[in-house]
Design an enzyme around this catalytic site. Structure first.
Site, PDB file in Angstrom:
ATOM      1  NE  ARG A 271      58.637  76.697  59.431  1.00 24.73           N
ATOM      2  CZ  ARG A 271      57.653  75.707  60.127  1.00 24.73           C
ATOM      3  NH1 ARG A 271      58.006  74.966  60.747  1.00 24.73           N
ATOM      4  NH2 ARG A 271      56.827  75.307  60.143  1.00 24.73           N
TER       5      ARG A 271
ATOM      6  CG  ASN B  24      60.591  40.225  22.789  1.00 25.83           C
ATOM      7  OD1 ASN B  24      60.433  40.709  23.624  1.00 25.83           O
ATOM      8  ND2 ASN B  24      61.282  40.308  22.068  1.00 25.83           N
TER       9      ASN B  24
END
Ligand code: UD1
Ligand code: CA
Length: 435
Positions: free
Chosen positions: A18, A350
């Site tokens: 299934r 950064n």
């Protein structure tokens, strides 16, 4: 008896028709981890189950490859053809030849069982001195489950499969969860007595209950409190539902530990991710695999942490950022539109918007590392072509393609010079009008 040896046998040979899939059922993943991996982990986390034997059949090679690569204390045994759950458990016998202890039987397609419940289950089994304990649960709709049939005095009598039930038995709401604790030396010899004269022509593991009782041995039931734990996966819809249940469980735990989750309904977080307190998870975040995220971080909205991320404290992972197999140390920001893969980012780094670590060589099909050391910065829209290192406090300018290491404190820049054409727009307009 408490510290008696305990081993698990995980049934995973069934087909899973299934699922309508090319993938064996137990390899379907939730947050990147196959279902059977959840079951292996639950067994392991009990702290008393020291080995799992996985019974494989359909897609055996693929399942075996996963199991053996996943956990060194798990082994596989083949069941072919699949002649029922009783036959499946019997296949583990050769691997348990000299074992004298408790065997816990689990299903590979039932991933939500918790180590706490397994411990409680094993504890009852040991304390009662039963030779066999079956886990049961009370279901409003018991359809399709084996029913727990009890005697008038409440003691266990047998389990009857749905297809073999009498109309009276069909009404029973106590079902067989399919998990068992059993005394290996006493119960395994009974497997040879199982018969397949039933509606499905299979060797039913459930028949072992009546057999145990017929031998004058003690069999009991352990009644499960939280039915969610035995939620079985038979379809893609079940898989989606299990993901929801798991997610709710994970998010509730994280909230209780002090993580802020703005909208738990859209925070998709794998259970193998740890997150520190005061970290904020904004909506629509997807975190799969195994990751560690520190305290006071801000994650999302719309962030994707794929697997193998180690993120320090006070880190910002902003919108449309993907992080994979990378270390991001504390106080570093990756705020917008970036891909960071196979990288190491130091502290106070950064990462400018749109920075990409180009970690994949599509010709050689290899991945290499990007290292960005403490205090370094990348300009917006830069590409770092790995393997490459940006040393301490170095920078690369916006739009740069960095293909060589950048020394400490240096600026790297790859950019064609800017040209400004004065009055270009006015001239263009005038030319257009005169045509
Ligand atoms: C089984 C129980 C039923 C119980 C239910 C709970 C039996 C006969 N019935 O039914 O009482 O209520 O589980 O979910 O045990 N498997 C193998 N080899 C096989 C057959 C099955 O490895 O030959 C594995 C499957 O992959 C699966 C598990 O055993 O993980 C259960 O098999 P399944 O066919 O789903 O059993 P149910 O019919 O659901
Ligand atoms: Ca089933």
């Amino acid at each position: 008896m408490e510290n008696k040896n305990v081993k698990a046998v995980i049934l995973a040979a069934g087909k899973g028709t299934r699922m309508k899939s090319d993938l064996p059922k137990v390899l379907h993943p939730i947050y990147g981890k196959p279902l059977v991996g959840y079951v292996i982990d639950a067994a392991k986390k009990t702290g008393i189950i020291d080995e799992s034997i996985v019974v494989v059949g359909h897609g055996a090679e693929k399942v075996e490859e996963f199991v053996e690569g996943y956990d060194e204390n798990s082994k596989c045994v083949l069941q072919s053809p699949q002649r029922g759950t009783g036959d499946a458990v019997a296949k583990a016998n050769p691997l348990l030849e000299d074992f004298d202890g408790t065997v816990v039987i689990l299903y590979g397609d039932t991933p939500l069982v918790t180590p706490e419940t397994l411990n409680d289950f094993i504890k009852q089994h040991h304390e009662s001195g039963a030779a066999l304990t079956v886990m049961s649960a009370i279901f409003d709709d018991p359809t399709n489950y084996g029913r727990i049939v009890r005697n008038a005095d409440g003691s266990l009598k047998c389990i009857t499969e749905e297809k073999d039930t009498t109309p009276e038995e069909k009404k029973i709401k106590e079902i067989n969860a399919g998990l068992y604790c059993l005394d290996k030396k006493v119960i395994f010899p009974l497997f040879s007595e199982l018969k397949c004269n039933n509606a499905q022509g299979e060797y039913y593991l459930t028949d072992i209950v009546a057999l145990t009782i017929a031998k004058g041995l003690k069999a009991e039931a352990y009644v499960l409190q939280n039915n969610e734990e035995i939620y079985g996966i038979n379809s893609k819809a079940n898989l989606a539902e299990a993901t929801k249940i798991l997610n709710k469980r994970t998010n509730d735990k994280l909230l209780a530990e002090g993580v802020t989750i703005v909208d738990p309904d859209t925070a998709y977080i794998s259970p193998d991710t740890t997150i520190g307190r005061d970290t904020i998870i904004f909506p629509n975040v997807y975190i799969s695999g195994k990751n560690t995220i520190g305290e006071h971080c801000k994650i999302g909205p719309f962030a994707h942490i794929r697997d193998g991320a180690t993120i320090g404290d006070n880190v910002r992972i902003g919108n449309f950022v993907e992080i994979k197999k990378s270390v991001v140390k504390s106080n570093t920001n990756v705020s917008h539109l970036s891909y960071i893969g196979d990288s190491e980012l130091g502290e106070h780094v950064n990462i400018g918007a749109g920075t990409i670590t180009a970690n994949y060589d599509p010709v050689l099909k290899t991945k290499t590392k990007t290292i960005i050391k403490d205090g370094a910065n990348t300009g917006s829209n830069s590409v770092l072509v790995a393997p490459v290192t940006m040393h301490e406090n170095s920078m690369c300018a916006a739009g740069s393609v960095v293909t060589k290491d950048v020394e400490a404190n240096a600026l790297a820049l790859t950019r064609s010079p800017l040209k400004v054409f004065s009055d270009w727009v006015t001239n263009r307009l005038q030319k257009g009008k005169s045509n």
